[in-house]
Write a protein that holds these residues in place. Structure first.
Motif, PDB file in Angstrom:
ATOM      1  N   ASP A  27       0.942  -1.107  -0.045  1.00 46.73           N
ATOM      2  CA  ASP A  27      -0.184  -0.006   0.275  1.00 46.73           C
ATOM      3  C   ASP A  27       0.924   1.217   0.147  1.00 46.73           C
ATOM      4  O   ASP A  27       0.730   2.249  -1.024  1.00 46.73           O
ATOM      5  CB  ASP A  27      -1.045   0.100   1.290  1.00 46.73           C
ATOM      6  CG  ASP A  27      -1.731   1.243   1.349  1.00 46.73           C
ATOM      7  OD1 ASP A  27      -2.748   1.234   0.446  1.00 46.73           O
ATOM      8  OD2 ASP A  27      -1.474   2.181   2.172  1.00 46.73           O
ATOM      9  N   TYR A  31       1.773   3.977  -3.034  1.00 44.05           N
ATOM     10  CA  TYR A  31       1.258   5.538  -2.441  1.00 44.05           C
ATOM     11  C   TYR A  31       2.651   6.286  -2.892  1.00 44.05           C
ATOM     12  O   TYR A  31       2.249   7.368  -3.494  1.00 44.05           O
ATOM     13  CB  TYR A  31       0.997   5.664  -0.947  1.00 44.05           C
ATOM     14  CG  TYR A  31       0.965   7.061  -0.375  1.00 44.05           C
ATOM     15  CD1 TYR A  31      -0.270   7.607  -0.383  1.00 44.05           C
ATOM     16  CD2 TYR A  31       2.294   7.852   0.068  1.00 44.05           C
ATOM     17  CE1 TYR A  31      -0.339   9.108   0.129  1.00 44.05           C
ATOM     18  CE2 TYR A  31       1.781   9.004   0.233  1.00 44.05           C
ATOM     19  CZ  TYR A  31       0.840   9.583   0.650  1.00 44.05           C
ATOM     20  OH  TYR A  31       0.622  10.813   0.970  1.00 44.05           O
ATOM     21  N   TYR A  59      -6.364  11.275  -0.661  1.00 40.72           N
ATOM     22  CA  TYR A  59      -5.910   9.949  -0.260  1.00 40.72           C
ATOM     23  C   TYR A  59      -6.259  10.218   1.557  1.00 40.72           C
ATOM     24  O   TYR A  59      -6.933   9.116   1.919  1.00 40.72           O
ATOM     25  CB  TYR A  59      -4.544   9.739  -0.286  1.00 40.72           C
ATOM     26  CG  TYR A  59      -3.949   8.391   0.274  1.00 40.72           C
ATOM     27  CD1 TYR A  59      -4.283   7.253  -0.229  1.00 40.72           C
ATOM     28  CD2 TYR A  59      -3.557   8.515   1.659  1.00 40.72           C
ATOM     29  CE1 TYR A  59      -3.658   6.018   0.393  1.00 40.72           C
ATOM     30  CE2 TYR A  59      -3.058   7.332   2.180  1.00 40.72           C
ATOM     31  CZ  TYR A  59      -3.301   6.222   1.462  1.00 40.72           C
ATOM     32  OH  TYR A  59      -2.641   4.986   2.288  1.00 40.72           O
ATOM     33  N   GLY A  86      -9.514  -4.902  -0.253  1.00 43.07           N
ATOM     34  CA  GLY A  86      -8.730  -3.560  -0.118  1.00 43.07           C
ATOM     35  C   GLY A  86      -7.506  -3.736  -1.460  1.00 43.07           C
ATOM     36  O   GLY A  86      -7.325  -2.849  -2.048  1.00 43.07           O
ATOM     37  N   MET A  87      -6.991  -5.094  -1.165  1.00 40.44           N
ATOM     38  CA  MET A  87      -5.755  -4.997  -2.198  1.00 40.44           C
ATOM     39  C   MET A  87      -6.306  -4.925  -3.704  1.00 40.44           C
ATOM     40  O   MET A  87      -5.660  -4.479  -4.675  1.00 40.44           O
ATOM     41  CB  MET A  87      -5.197  -6.559  -2.122  1.00 40.44           C
ATOM     42  CG  MET A  87      -4.472  -6.588  -0.679  1.00 40.44           C
ATOM     43  SD  MET A  87      -3.156  -5.496  -0.752  1.00 40.44           S
ATOM     44  CE  MET A  87      -1.793  -5.979  -1.602  1.00 40.44           C
ATOM     45  N   LEU A  90      -6.948  -1.629  -4.579  1.00 33.07           N
ATOM     46  CA  LEU A  90      -5.551  -0.916  -4.713  1.00 33.07           C
ATOM     47  C   LEU A  90      -4.985  -1.012  -6.146  1.00 33.07           C
ATOM     48  O   LEU A  90      -4.720  -0.171  -6.712  1.00 33.07           O
ATOM     49  CB  LEU A  90      -4.719  -1.406  -3.535  1.00 33.07           C
ATOM     50  CG  LEU A  90      -3.032  -0.771  -3.678  1.00 33.07           C
ATOM     51  CD1 LEU A  90      -3.147   0.786  -3.607  1.00 33.07           C
ATOM     52  CD2 LEU A  90      -2.260  -1.413  -2.678  1.00 33.07           C
ATOM     53  N   GLN A 113      -7.965   4.563  -4.044  1.00 29.83           N
ATOM     54  CA  GLN A 113      -6.785   4.103  -3.326  1.00 29.83           C
ATOM     55  C   GLN A 113      -6.935   4.487  -1.655  1.00 29.83           C
ATOM     56  O   GLN A 113      -6.567   3.691  -0.996  1.00 29.83           O
ATOM     57  CB  GLN A 113      -5.654   5.007  -3.799  1.00 29.83           C
ATOM     58  CG  GLN A 113      -4.223   4.709  -3.235  1.00 29.83           C
ATOM     59  CD  GLN A 113      -2.976   5.263  -3.716  1.00 29.83           C
ATOM     60  OE1 GLN A 113      -3.147   6.512  -4.525  1.00 29.83           O
ATOM     61  NE2 GLN A 113      -1.785   4.776  -3.403  1.00 29.83           N
ATOM     62  N   SER A 116      -9.231   1.785  -0.232  1.00 29.24           N
ATOM     63  CA  SER A 116      -8.471   0.502  -0.172  1.00 29.24           C
ATOM     64  C   SER A 116      -7.510   0.468   0.918  1.00 29.24           C
ATOM     65  O   SER A 116      -7.389  -0.557   1.629  1.00 29.24           O
ATOM     66  CB  SER A 116      -7.728   0.227  -1.464  1.00 29.24           C
ATOM     67  OG  SER A 116      -6.604   1.172  -1.586  1.00 29.24           O
ATOM     68  N   ALA A 117      -6.808   1.556   1.403  1.00 28.93           N
ATOM     69  CA  ALA A 117      -6.052   1.835   2.413  1.00 28.93           C
ATOM     70  C   ALA A 117      -6.625   1.577   3.715  1.00 28.93           C
ATOM     71  O   ALA A 117      -6.483   0.829   4.737  1.00 28.93           O
ATOM     72  CB  ALA A 117      -5.255   2.883   2.395  1.00 28.93           C
ATOM     73  N   THR A 120      -7.529  -2.339   4.061  1.00 31.89           N
ATOM     74  CA  THR A 120      -6.425  -3.199   4.551  1.00 31.89           C
ATOM     75  C   THR A 120      -5.614  -2.782   5.673  1.00 31.89           C
ATOM     76  O   THR A 120      -5.192  -3.775   6.596  1.00 31.89           O
ATOM     77  CB  THR A 120      -5.179  -3.169   3.289  1.00 31.89           C
ATOM     78  OG1 THR A 120      -4.880  -1.673   2.989  1.00 31.89           O
ATOM     79  CG2 THR A 120      -5.782  -3.449   1.977  1.00 31.89           C
ATOM     80  N   TRP A 121      -5.670  -1.416   6.077  1.00 30.24           N
ATOM     81  CA  TRP A 121      -5.096  -1.011   7.331  1.00 30.24           C
ATOM     82  C   TRP A 121      -5.627  -1.571   8.278  1.00 30.24           C
ATOM     83  O   TRP A 121      -5.260  -2.104   9.465  1.00 30.24           O
ATOM     84  CB  TRP A 121      -4.667   0.527   7.451  1.00 30.24           C
ATOM     85  CG  TRP A 121      -3.432   0.853   6.639  1.00 30.24           C
ATOM     86  CD1 TRP A 121      -3.172   0.895   5.371  1.00 30.24           C
ATOM     87  CD2 TRP A 121      -2.587   1.436   7.223  1.00 30.24           C
ATOM     88  NE1 TRP A 121      -2.115   1.187   4.938  1.00 30.24           N
ATOM     89  CE2 TRP A 121      -1.450   1.615   6.101  1.00 30.24           C
ATOM     90  CE3 TRP A 121      -2.226   1.776   8.534  1.00 30.24           C
ATOM     91  CZ2 TRP A 121      -0.171   2.335   6.312  1.00 30.24           C
ATOM     92  CZ3 TRP A 121      -0.693   2.371   8.631  1.00 30.24           C
ATOM     93  CH2 TRP A 121       0.274   2.684   7.459  1.00 30.24           C
ATOM     94  N   VAL A 179      -0.186  -6.134  -7.371  1.00 29.68           N
ATOM     95  CA  VAL A 179      -1.114  -6.030  -6.236  1.00 29.68           C
ATOM     96  C   VAL A 179      -1.997  -6.823  -6.203  1.00 29.68           C
ATOM     97  O   VAL A 179      -2.599  -7.445  -5.231  1.00 29.68           O
ATOM     98  CB  VAL A 179      -1.441  -4.647  -5.866  1.00 29.68           C
ATOM     99  CG1 VAL A 179      -2.544  -4.366  -5.128  1.00 29.68           C
ATOM    100  CG2 VAL A 179      -0.364  -3.637  -5.674  1.00 29.68           C
TER     101      VAL A 179
END
Length: 390
Positions: A27, A31, A59, A86-87, A90, A113, A116-117, A120-121, A179
């Motif tokens: 990620d 970025y 973002y 999420g991936m 991304l 993006q 997605s972050a 995933t985060w 990704v």
């Protein structure tokens, strides 16, 4: 018997750590791909400098608004579906960057993006907390945060090399495929399902501890929000530093975080001391920021930047396991809230700096941020003593 079987086939904590580190690294690397490429490519789309800043900033806005919903959703449906989604988002956002022909495409890509972050985060950090022994959570969260710094360093390097040798479109389409492959590979990792339940935004009796965590995280991320856009300006104005030199200074900051974060987490796991780590970390972050601005030579600036990275890491890492303890059974909510705190500071820092820089010298902006860190550090040391944190 079914539960025992699921436990037996579930991935080991080390495998989960590697998975989360890889996802977060990817990620942050994606970025950073845009950083060396966009300023040269944007004029072809008729994009000026102000629009560039907005494209980058959207973002953080998406991360701010979607982190908590994604964290709560992961508590309901599980961690792995959110990580995979999420991936794949991304991968889609990265491909959109490569195929963009208008500024609208760029905005859409950056928005996707950010969403997605958030997925995933929030889900990745929650999965790490789910599968790790509490006595080792600080160290493992330190490794996860180190992936952020590593991706931040390598992203611009990879982006610059791909752009130079393969062109703009390939710079994004190749990582997009990578990704997507990583996202699909997550499906092969046997992750223990999370029992669905209702998540609380603020656990009972945890309002003050949660507010303390929020202040610490915002102070740290707000510092990055000031340093990232304005330290290059200072270095160029005072030392006539080239882009390559500025990049090396920021690499020093990243290396400091990569080395310090697992070490701080390991220390916290074994000895506790959150009051001293957080309070002293914030106070000495302020001192290091003053040294950065006042250093008469670039080598001394680099040394002060290294100290800043260590001090900020010392303040941030203990918050991760503390929040896990506040949200027992709702780790998705915990790290959705954490990401929200972090994105607040990351969003406010640049805008506050811009407002102040229009009236005061840039050095005064850094000194004000240093004063905020020092004051929050002292007050934090006092407050955390009363909260009796480990």
């Amino acid at each position: 018997m079914r539960i025992l079987h699921r436990d037996r086939i579930a991935a080991s904590p080390d495998t989960v750590l590697a998975l989360v580190v890889l996802v977060i690294f990817m990620d942050m690397m994606i970025y950073g791909l845009l950083i060396p490429v966009f300023p040269g490519y944007a004029p072809r789309l008729g994009v000026d400098e102000s629009v560039i800043g907005v494209v980058f900033g959207v973002y953080a806005v998406m991360l701010l608004f979607f982190s908590i919903p994604m964290g709560l959703l992961s508590d309901r449906v599980g961690r792995r579906p959110l990580i995979v989604a999420g991936m794949l988002l991304l991968a889609l956002a990265t491909a959109l960057f490569g195929l963009s022909t208008t500024v609208t495409h760029l905005f859409v890509a950056r928005m996707v993006q950010g969403v997605s972050a958030a997925a995933t985060w929030s889900a990745g950090l929650a999965l790490l907390a789910d599968t790790c022994e509490p006595s080792r959570l600080g160290e493992r969260m330190g490794f996860a945060l180190s992936a952020v710094s590593l991706g931040t360093v390598l992203g611009p390097v990879v982006g610059g090399l791909l752009f130079e040798y393969l062109g703009y479109t390939a710079t994004f389409l190749i990582p997009a495929v990578l990704v997507a492959v990583v996202g699909l590979a997550v499906l092969a990792v046997p992750v223990q399902a999370v029992k669905p339940g209702r998540s609380r935004m603020v656990p009972r009796g945890s309002l003050l501890p949660l507010a303390a965590c929020g202040v610490v995280v915002v102070a740290v991320s707000g510092t990055y929000g000031v340093v990232d856009p304005y330290l290059p300006v200072h270095l160029h104005a005072v030392f006539l530093a080239s882009p390559a030199t500025i990049g090396l200074v920021f690499a020093v900051l990243a290396v400091a975080a990569i080395l310090a974060q697992p070490a701080v987490g390991r220390f916290y796991d074994r000895h506790g001391g959150s009051r001293h780590l957080i309070g002293a970390g914030l106070f000495f972050s302020g001192a290091a920021l003053v040294a950065v601005i006042g250093a008469p030579a670039l080598l001394l600036v680099a040394a002060a930047v290294f100290a800043l990275g260590v001090a900020l890491s010392s303040a941030l890492v203990p918050v991760m396991p503390i929040m896990a303890g506040l949200y027992r059974g709702s780790q998705g909510a915990a790290y959705g809230v954490y990401n929200t705190f972090f994105s607040v500071g990351l969003s406010v820092g640049p805008f506050a700096g811009a407002a102040l820089a229009g009236r005061w010298p840039l050095s005064a902006v850094f000194l004000l941020q240093a004063m905020v860190l020092a004051v929050v550090g002292v007050l934090g040391w006092i407050a955390l003593g009363r909260l009796h944190w480990r």
